[in-house]
Write a protein that holds these residues in place. Structure first.
Motif, PDB file in Angstrom:
ATOM      1  N   GLY A 560      -2.443  -2.445  -0.473  1.00 36.46           N
ATOM      2  CA  GLY A 560      -2.088  -1.066  -0.180  1.00 36.46           C
ATOM      3  C   GLY A 560      -1.407  -0.477  -1.398  1.00 36.46           C
ATOM      4  N   ALA A 561      -2.057   0.524  -2.011  1.00 30.86           N
ATOM      5  CA  ALA A 561      -1.460   1.177  -3.174  1.00 30.86           C
ATOM      6  C   ALA A 561      -0.884   2.512  -2.723  1.00 30.86           C
ATOM      7  CB  ALA A 561      -2.517   1.390  -4.247  1.00 30.86           C
ATOM      8  N   SER A 562       0.242   2.902  -3.315  1.00 29.35           N
ATOM      9  CA  SER A 562       0.858   4.149  -2.856  1.00 29.35           C
ATOM     10  C   SER A 562      -0.057   5.327  -3.165  1.00 29.35           C
ATOM     11  CB  SER A 562       2.229   4.333  -3.497  1.00 29.35           C
ATOM     12  OG  SER A 562       2.090   4.317  -4.886  1.00 29.35           O
ATOM     13  N   ASP A 563      -0.082   6.260  -2.245  1.00 34.17           N
ATOM     14  CA  ASP A 563      -0.997   7.388  -2.346  1.00 34.17           C
ATOM     15  C   ASP A 563      -0.284   8.637  -1.863  1.00 34.17           C
ATOM     16  OD1 ASP A 563      -3.083   9.255  -0.957  1.00 34.17           O
ATOM     17  OD2 ASP A 563      -4.232   8.027  -2.359  1.00 34.17           O
ATOM     18  N   GLU A 564      -0.426   9.697  -2.632  1.00 31.00           N
ATOM     19  CA  GLU A 564       0.306  10.934  -2.338  1.00 31.00           C
ATOM     20  C   GLU A 564       0.028  11.464  -0.943  1.00 31.00           C
ATOM     21  OE1 GLU A 564       0.629  12.685  -6.769  1.00 31.00           O
ATOM     22  OE2 GLU A 564      -0.158  14.062  -5.240  1.00 31.00           O
ATOM     23  N   THR A 565      -1.212  11.432  -0.547  1.00 24.18           N
ATOM     24  CA  THR A 565      -1.557  12.045   0.740  1.00 24.18           C
ATOM     25  C   THR A 565      -1.410  11.101   1.914  1.00 24.18           C
ATOM     26  OG1 THR A 565      -3.698  12.021  -0.395  1.00 24.18           O
ATOM     27  CG2 THR A 565      -3.044  14.091   0.646  1.00 24.18           C
ATOM     28  N   THR A 566      -1.795   9.891   1.744  1.00 23.16           N
ATOM     29  CA  THR A 566      -1.876   9.016   2.917  1.00 23.16           C
ATOM     30  C   THR A 566      -0.749   7.981   2.986  1.00 23.16           C
ATOM     31  OG1 THR A 566      -3.360   7.564   1.699  1.00 23.16           O
ATOM     32  CG2 THR A 566      -4.389   9.241   3.078  1.00 23.16           C
ATOM     33  N   GLY A 567       0.212   8.053   2.102  1.00 24.86           N
ATOM     34  CA  GLY A 567       1.271   7.048   2.086  1.00 24.86           C
ATOM     35  C   GLY A 567       0.814   5.841   1.293  1.00 24.86           C
ATOM     36  N   GLN A 568      -0.097   5.103   1.877  1.00 26.45           N
ATOM     37  CA  GLN A 568      -0.757   4.027   1.145  1.00 26.45           C
ATOM     38  C   GLN A 568      -2.255   4.227   1.223  1.00 26.45           C
ATOM     39  OE1 GLN A 568       0.943   0.394   2.937  1.00 26.45           O
ATOM     40  NE2 GLN A 568       1.584  -0.156   0.875  1.00 26.45           N
ATOM     41  N   ALA A 569      -2.950   3.707   0.241  1.00 23.75           N
ATOM     42  CA  ALA A 569      -4.407   3.748   0.275  1.00 23.75           C
ATOM     43  C   ALA A 569      -4.928   2.336   0.072  1.00 23.75           C
ATOM     44  CB  ALA A 569      -4.936   4.651  -0.826  1.00 23.75           C
ATOM     45  N   VAL A 570      -6.088   2.086   0.621  1.00 20.88           N
ATOM     46  CA  VAL A 570      -6.666   0.751   0.544  1.00 20.88           C
ATOM     47  C   VAL A 570      -7.410   0.594  -0.786  1.00 20.88           C
ATOM     48  CG1 VAL A 570      -8.259  -0.875   1.619  1.00 20.88           C
ATOM     49  CG2 VAL A 570      -6.946   0.727   3.028  1.00 20.88           C
ATOM     50  N   VAL A 571      -7.027  -0.417  -1.539  1.00 18.69           N
ATOM     51  CA  VAL A 571      -7.733  -0.741  -2.778  1.00 18.69           C
ATOM     52  C   VAL A 571      -8.285  -2.151  -2.631  1.00 18.69           C
ATOM     53  CG1 VAL A 571      -7.520  -1.079  -5.274  1.00 18.69           C
ATOM     54  CG2 VAL A 571      -6.258   0.774  -4.147  1.00 18.69           C
TER      55      VAL A 571
END
Ligand code: WT7
Length: 669
Positions: A560-571
């Motif tokens: 889980g990488a931090s993402d501005e819109t979704t909190g975390q994003a799946v990488v």
């Protein structure tokens, strides 16, 4: 800590509906029958007392089974007395089984040794005498830093024989790691070797010891007085007179007979360091009677061991708890014949393991999902060249095994015939806790399923309440068990804080889990590997499982990488199977691959789990014990400087992955 409870994406793993009951023939001959569950339920302590008395030889019988008055530190069989080495070796010889082979050793260069129980007895007796001659006695700590050679087993048993406490440090760890473990345990002797063989060449061990036992940066001297050195490769070694002693010379000088030292059941047997959430490794310590009871019991019942017929092989190194419990203590206490292989699976060729299975007629194989997925990546032609028909039970341990790998293991290695036991446990639990029984359980691909008879485990919510079937939560162990850790060496408070504070009075394992509609347990990975995407909780294990269920994918790691819109994003980082590599160009790009896999994950779990970024890589960063280091992948995914890579098996992997990420195979639509 992230919540893993009650979210829809977790449904997916347990939507797996296949189940494989044992054949009638297997069920009929199995050591463990269904009534074992009832016996344990009817009288749990009585059940464990029965196991302790039937599986072990006690010099003094115990009168009390469990003393939990000092919770969370348990005392099992506390007024009983015994010796671990006597149980693992002497008594088999005394019972007339001295000619049975204990160890079938295969060195990486192809050298072999066959060691019977009688020969093992002479070796451990001499080694015990040699340790005593160095001044060691009951309660002293000994660090063991050896390759996977018979002397490693002998060294551990010799410590147990004199009541000394071993602390095995994996031979792949650095001098620094060795030093901190020696210092923490205040070990006064180190047992090492000149070197070992790895990937076809000798590699040195002794220089790391020389470095680890010298004065540290502050000039503080090491507690180590003596270094015992096994000659394995014959390479030149630096020698410190008065401190260094050749193992073979010390053993030759010691008598061939030695009387094992009787200890209390709660006498410490070993310390084993494992990484926690903080930087400082935890010295997990185990004691004698309860640990031996549960390792022997699980080894006999989970693997259906028939000591007279089976050839057992656990591929773990003795540097890990699996090697302690299922190479050394469990199998030897049960009088098993086992393979010990020094090397890697691909030296000198990718079929080496299967060649060993065929050569020795291995009947029980116990290994890790990461190995299975590596073999999947190499293709089924490799094992296909060898006769694997001797195999009758397959085991898995270390991380959740995805259904795809499970099915491959069963079909390609087990010829669609052998039961598979997916065994959940931890360094802390000492022995297997949750696993199918091979002659009883209809095994479900990807699930460890049921607590063993005598074990009480639950999946609970935030309030420590058991979740209903079909829901997710935290895995806890609600009753003490014989082989539980007795603490963290020298830090009782950390023991309480780490395991007993999240749910007061209950052991929290740190794993997320889910109960399916039958109440079977599915492990979902550490809760710290759980992601939160747009307020939905996703399990890395689950997305990885989805990815690997695609025929193109051999192995996958999700962070889980931090993402501005979704909190975390799946990488997602994926390794493709050999047959599909041509779909990716040299820069690791393959837009089709990424699009296909994103669609696949969407189909398997839902759009929420769809990886934002998919990167095709050739390798994944793994610890030397084979665990994927998601922390490092998270650094890469979040474009941070990659953190500490000292425990990586191959640190160059990270540079390659970081380079590749600059040209991701696919980004967001
Ligand atoms: C952690 C313990 C047990 C010996 C090797 C690892 C994970 C272990 C399984 C399994 C799902 C598993 C858990 C556990 N784990 N076995 N069969 N299914 N997860 O020992 O280094 O102490 O790690 O490994 O997350 O907490 P360890």
């Amino acid at each position: 800590m992230t919540d893993t409870t009650g979210t829809t994406p977790l449904e997916n793993l347990s939507a797996e509906r296949r189940a494989f009951p044992p054949s009638a023939e297997f069920a009929a001959q199995a050591n463990a029958q269904a009534e074992l569950y009832e016996r344990a339920r009817a009288d749990r302590e009585g059940f464990w007392a029965e196991q302790a008395r039937s599986l072990l030889s006690w010099s003094t019988d115990f009168s009390e089974v469990l003393d939990w008055s000092g919770a969370p530190v348990a005392r099992w069989f506390a007024d009983g007395r015994l010796n671990a080495c006597y149980n693992a070796v002497d008594r088999h010889v005394e019972a007339g089984r001295g000619d049975r082979v204990a160890l079938l050793f295969e060195g990486e260069p192809g050298d072999t040794r066959e060691i019977t129980y009688a020969q093992l007895l002479e070796e451990v007796s001499r080694a015990a005498g040699a340790l005593e001659a160095l001044g060691l006695g009951t309660g002293d700590r000994v660090a063991i830093y050896l390759p996977l050679i018979p002397e490693a087993v002998v060294a551990m048993l010799a410590c147990a024989r004199i009541g000394a406490v071993h602390s095995v440090v994996f031979g792949g760890f650095s001098a620094e790691a060795l030093r901190s473990r020696i210092d923490d345990a205040q070990a006064t002797v180190v047992i090492t070797a000149d070197g070992g063989y790895r990937r076809g060449a000798p590699s040195a061990l002794k220089p790391a010891v020389d470095e680890a036992v010298g004065p540290d940066d502050d000039g503080t001297p090491s507690p180590v007085q003596k270094v015992l050195v096994v000659r394995r490769t014959g390479q030149d070694v630096a020698w410190t007179e008065g401190r260094d002693v050749w193992w073979h010379e010390a053993l030759e000088a010691a008598p061939a007979q030695h009387t094992p030292v009787d200890v209390e059941a709660e006498h410490p047997l070993f310390i084993l360091y494992t990484s926690g959430t903080t930087g400082k490794p935890k010295g997990i310590f185990h004691t004698t009677g309860g640990y031996l009871t549960q390792t022997a019991y699980t080894h006999l019942n989970v693997f259906d061991l028939k000591p007279e017929q089976d050839v057992y092989w656990c591929t773990a190194d003795i540097g890990w708890v699996t090697g302690h419990s299922y190479v050394v203590y469990g199998p030897l206490v049960n009088g098993a014949t086992q393979v010990l292989y020094e090397g890697t699976p691909d030296t000198p060729h990718k079929g080496r393991w299967w060649e060993i299975v065929a050569k020795y007629g291995v009947t029980i194989l116990y290994t890790a999902p990461t190995a299975i997925r590596t073999f999947m990546k190499w293709g089924e032609d490799v094992p296909g060249q060898f006769d694997l028909s001797s195999l009758r039970v397959l085991g898995s341990v270390g991380e959740p095994i995805n259904p795809e790998a499970w099915m491959w293991y069963r079909r390609v290695i087990g010829a669609d015939r052998t039961p598979i036991v997916d065994t959940w446990w931890q360094t802390e639990t000492g022995a297997i806790m949750i696993s199918p029984l091979p002659g009883v359980t209809a095994a479900k691909p990807g699930s460890a399923q049921v607590p063993l008879p005598g074990i009480v485990a639950e999946v609970v919510d935030e309030e420590a309440k058991p979740v209903p079937d079909g829901a997710g939560g935290y895995l806890v162990l609600s009753e003490p068990w014989p082989s539980m850790l007795r603490g963290i060496w020298g830090d009782e408070q950390r023991y309480k804080d780490t395991y007993w504070s999240r749910f007061p009075g209950i052991y929290f394992a740190g794993d997320g889990a889910k109960k399916d509609d039958d109440g079977d347990i599915w492990l979902l990975g550490r809760v710290d590997d759980v992601m939160n995407v747009s307020g939905h909780r996703l399990s890395t294990a689950e997305i990885e499982s989805a990815l690997v269920s695609h025929p193109m994918v051999a192995e996958a790691a999700v962070v889980g990488a931090s993402d501005e819109t979704t909190g975390q994003a799946v990488v997602a980082f994926v390794i493709l199977r050999a047959e599909h590599l041509d779909k990716v160009d040299e820069a690791g790009e393959g837009a089709d691959v990424a699009a296909t896999l994103r669609k696949h994950v969407t189909k398997e779990i839902g759009p929420i789990a769809k990886p934002r970024t998919i990167l095709v890589v050739n390798e994944l960063p793994k610890t030397r014990s084979g665990k994927i280091m998601r922390r490092l992948l998270r650094d890469v995914a979040e474009h941070r400087e990659v953190g500490d890579v000292t425990t990586l098996a191959d640190s160059s992997v990270m540079a390659l992955i970081a380079q590749g990420l600059e040209k991701p195979a696919a980004s967001s639509d």
